[in-house]
Design a protein around this motif. Sequence first.
Motif, short mmCIF file in Angstrom:
data_model
loop_
_atom_site.label_atom_id
_atom_site.label_comp_id
_atom_site.label_asym_id
_atom_site.label_seq_id
_atom_site.Cartn_x
_atom_site.Cartn_y
_atom_site.Cartn_z
N LEU A 1 -7.00 -5.74 12.98
CA LEU A 1 -6.19 -4.54 13.13
C LEU A 1 -6.46 -3.64 11.94
CD1 LEU A 1 -4.03 -3.18 14.95
CD2 LEU A 1 -2.32 -4.07 13.36
N GLN A 2 -7.17 -2.55 12.18
CA GLN A 2 -7.41 -1.54 11.15
C GLN A 2 -6.25 -0.57 11.17
OE1 GLN A 2 -10.00 -1.23 8.83
NE2 GLN A 2 -8.67 0.36 8.01
N MET A 3 -5.56 -0.45 10.06
CA MET A 3 -4.38 0.39 9.97
C MET A 3 -4.64 1.52 8.98
SD MET A 3 -1.34 -2.48 9.98
CE MET A 3 -1.80 -3.11 8.36
N ASN A 4 -4.67 2.73 9.49
CA ASN A 4 -4.89 3.91 8.68
C ASN A 4 -3.64 4.79 8.68
OD1 ASN A 4 -7.62 3.14 8.27
ND2 ASN A 4 -8.24 4.19 10.15
N SER A 5 -3.59 5.69 7.72
CA SER A 5 -2.47 6.63 7.60
C SER A 5 -1.13 5.91 7.68
CB SER A 5 -2.57 7.70 8.70
OG SER A 5 -3.79 8.41 8.61
N LEU A 6 -1.01 4.87 6.92
CA LEU A 6 0.19 4.04 6.98
C LEU A 6 1.43 4.80 6.53
CD1 LEU A 6 -1.37 0.73 5.73
CD2 LEU A 6 -0.09 0.99 7.86
N VAL B 1 0.85 -1.18 0.00
CA VAL B 1 0.00 0.00 0.00
C VAL B 1 0.89 1.24 0.00
CG1 VAL B 1 -0.15 0.10 2.52
CG2 VAL B 1 -1.99 1.09 1.13
N GLN B 2 0.39 2.31 -0.58
CA GLN B 2 1.12 3.57 -0.58
C GLN B 2 0.98 4.27 0.77
OE1 GLN B 2 0.16 6.15 -3.86
NE2 GLN B 2 0.43 4.54 -5.39
N ASN C 1 -4.53 -1.64 24.17
CA ASN C 1 -3.23 -1.06 24.41
C ASN C 1 -2.52 -0.92 23.07
OD1 ASN C 1 -0.86 -0.30 26.08
ND2 ASN C 1 -0.02 -2.23 25.30
N TYR C 2 -1.86 0.21 22.85
CA TYR C 2 -1.19 0.46 21.59
C TYR C 2 0.23 0.94 21.80
CZ TYR C 2 -5.92 0.53 19.62
OH TYR C 2 -7.20 0.20 19.23
N ALA C 3 1.09 0.56 20.88
CA ALA C 3 2.41 1.15 20.85
C ALA C 3 2.29 2.63 20.52
CB ALA C 3 3.28 0.45 19.80
N ASP C 4 3.17 3.43 21.09
CA ASP C 4 3.10 4.87 20.86
C ASP C 4 3.18 5.22 19.37
OD1 ASP C 4 5.01 5.83 23.83
OD2 ASP C 4 2.88 5.40 23.56
N SER C 5 3.92 4.44 18.62
CA SER C 5 4.12 4.73 17.22
C SER C 5 2.87 4.57 16.36
CB SER C 5 5.24 3.85 16.65
OG SER C 5 4.91 2.47 16.78
N VAL C 6 1.86 3.88 16.88
CA VAL C 6 0.65 3.64 16.09
C VAL C 6 -0.60 4.25 16.69
CG1 VAL C 6 1.65 1.49 15.24
CG2 VAL C 6 0.02 1.43 17.14
N LYS C 7 -0.49 4.87 17.84
CA LYS C 7 -1.65 5.48 18.48
C LYS C 7 -2.29 6.52 17.56
CE LYS C 7 -0.36 4.87 23.33
NZ LYS C 7 0.06 5.54 24.58
N GLY C 8 -3.59 6.46 17.47
CA GLY C 8 -4.32 7.39 16.63
C GLY C 8 -4.43 6.96 15.19
N ARG C 9 -3.68 5.95 14.80
CA ARG C 9 -3.70 5.48 13.41
C ARG C 9 -4.23 4.05 13.28
NH1 ARG C 9 0.83 4.73 10.74
NH2 ARG C 9 2.13 4.37 12.59
N PHE C 10 -3.92 3.21 14.26
CA PHE C 10 -4.34 1.81 14.23
C PHE C 10 -5.45 1.57 15.25
CE2 PHE C 10 -0.08 -0.23 12.71
CZ PHE C 10 -0.05 0.64 11.64
#
Length: 122
Positions: free
Chosen positions: A79-84, A12-13, A58-67
């Motif tokens: 796992l929904q992953m946005n703004s990759l 994905v881009q 619980n989320y890793a800091d690097s993915v908070k707000g995106r996953f």
Amino acid sequence: QVQLVESGGGLVQAGGSLRLSCAASGTIFAMNAMGWYRQGPGKQRELVADITSGGTTNYADSVKGRFTISRDNAKEVYLQMNSLKPEDTAVYYCHAAGRYWTGSYIRQGELWGQGTQVTVSS
């Protein structure tokens, strides 16, 4: 043998989205916690997100707000992953801990999936 099987990975881009799914085969009685880990090139495996049977996340800091991690029963986790970002490129592994049927008895233990590749291009 109870197994976890991941799906939904791909190319994905940057800025795009992917949704990873993990399905457990076999007889699962309860998975108290389920989650996603990832391992990037030349890096150690790290926790991305996890969720308890009560829905606590619980989320890793690097993915908070995106996953966003979610589950709808004892056998499935997403796992929904946005703004990759390119930094998200890794093999993603499903993980679960709980009770399942081994063929002989009910076991309390952990399970790992084989992993699904996520590649984010810049």
